[in-house]
Structures are given as structure tokens and as C-alpha cells.
Scaffold this motif. Structure first.
Motif, PDB file in Angstrom:
ATOM      1  N   LYS A   1       4.725   3.025  -2.422  1.00  0.00           N
ATOM      2  CA  LYS A   1       5.642   1.992  -1.918  1.00  0.00           C
ATOM      3  C   LYS A   1       6.225   2.317  -0.549  1.00  0.00           C
ATOM      4  O   LYS A   1       6.528   1.414   0.218  1.00  0.00           O
ATOM      5  CB  LYS A   1       6.756   1.718  -2.923  1.00  0.00           C
ATOM      6  N   ASP A   2       6.356   3.601  -0.215  1.00  0.00           N
ATOM      7  CA  ASP A   2       6.898   3.975   1.092  1.00  0.00           C
ATOM      8  C   ASP A   2       5.952   3.619   2.234  1.00  0.00           C
ATOM      9  O   ASP A   2       6.374   3.514   3.382  1.00  0.00           O
ATOM     10  CB  ASP A   2       7.203   5.471   1.140  1.00  0.00           C
ATOM     11  N   LYS A   3       4.669   3.429   1.919  1.00  0.00           N
ATOM     12  CA  LYS A   3       3.666   3.095   2.936  1.00  0.00           C
ATOM     13  C   LYS A   3       3.487   1.585   3.087  1.00  0.00           C
ATOM     14  O   LYS A   3       2.770   1.145   3.968  1.00  0.00           O
ATOM     15  CB  LYS A   3       2.323   3.730   2.577  1.00  0.00           C
ATOM     16  N   ILE A   4       4.113   0.804   2.217  1.00  0.00           N
ATOM     17  CA  ILE A   4       3.965  -0.651   2.239  1.00  0.00           C
ATOM     18  C   ILE A   4       5.184  -1.263   2.904  1.00  0.00           C
ATOM     19  O   ILE A   4       6.305  -1.081   2.440  1.00  0.00           O
ATOM     20  CB  ILE A   4       3.788  -1.203   0.809  1.00  0.00           C
ATOM     21  N   GLU A   5       4.937  -1.989   4.010  1.00  0.00           N
ATOM     22  CA  GLU A   5       6.049  -2.560   4.768  1.00  0.00           C
ATOM     23  C   GLU A   5       6.077  -4.082   4.752  1.00  0.00           C
ATOM     24  O   GLU A   5       7.119  -4.678   5.000  1.00  0.00           O
ATOM     25  CB  GLU A   5       5.990  -2.065   6.210  1.00  0.00           C
ATOM     26  N   THR A   6       4.937  -4.729   4.480  1.00  0.00           N
ATOM     27  CA  THR A   6       4.881  -6.192   4.520  1.00  0.00           C
ATOM     28  C   THR A   6       4.242  -6.722   3.244  1.00  0.00           C
ATOM     29  O   THR A   6       3.581  -5.986   2.512  1.00  0.00           O
ATOM     30  CB  THR A   6       4.042  -6.681   5.717  1.00  0.00           C
TER      31      THR A   6
END
Length: 100
Positions: free
Chosen positions: A65-70
Motif C-alpha cells: 500500500k505504501d507504493k500505491i498513490e493513485t
């Protein structure tokens, strides 16, 4: 008929289809890396009765989840993990589906 509107995250069917197409274009090394993460997680659950498809997918998405921004990245990663889990089950026979 497939639902063609937007989902709860606001992602349209067309966005999901584009994300799925991009998600399928990964290297074999990336496939192996993600597959190993999934298998190691399942093995670490000693004595467990297993996980549902949705639980495994949700666990993986939560782990990155920390790598997902959009929402587009979420759709891409969801399509990617869905494809990988299906390949592990259907093609590689690493995962087994158990109907209850």
C-alpha cells in the motif's frame, strides 16, 4: 453482462481494462518475485486452513500500500495480482482451489 460504470473507487471499466492490459506485461522475473512473496506468506500460516482468493489479493495489496498513490495504480496492482494468482492456480498448479 459486465458492469461498465465506475466502481467504488471511481475507476471506470475502461480504466480497469487498460490497467489489466498493462499488468499482464510484466517480466518473468517480476512474476517469480511476486509469486514467491505469495507462496512464502501462505507457508508462514502454519496450521491455517488457507486463504480465499480475495483474502490473498487483499493481503498482497495491503503489503504494498505504501507504493500505491493513485486509483490507477491500485487498479493496475489489483489486475496484476489477480493475473498472478490465476496463473499460479491454472497454469503453474502451485495454488489449489477448494470449493466449500
Amino acid at each position: 453482462a459486465e458492469y461498465m460504470g465506475t466502481d467504488a473507487t471511481g475507476t471506470t471499466a475502461a480504466d480497469r481494462m487498460r490497467a489489466a492490459a498493462r499488468a499482464k506485461a510484466i517480466s518473468f522475473e517480476e512474476y517469480q518475485r511476486v509469486a514467491n512473496i505469495l507462496v512464502l506468506h501462505l507457508r508462514s500460516r502454519h496450521g491455517s486452513t488457507g486463504m480465499t482468493f480475495g483474502e490473498l489479493r487483499a493481503w498482497y495489496l495491503n503489503s504494498i500500500k505504501d507504493k500505491i498513490e493513485t486509483t490507477e495504480q491500485l487498479a493496475e496492482q489489483t489486475a496484476l495480482i489477480t493475473s498472478i494468482i490465476e496463473r499460479l492456480r491454472v497454469t503453474d498448479h502451485v495454488l489449489v482451489r477448494i470449493d466449500q
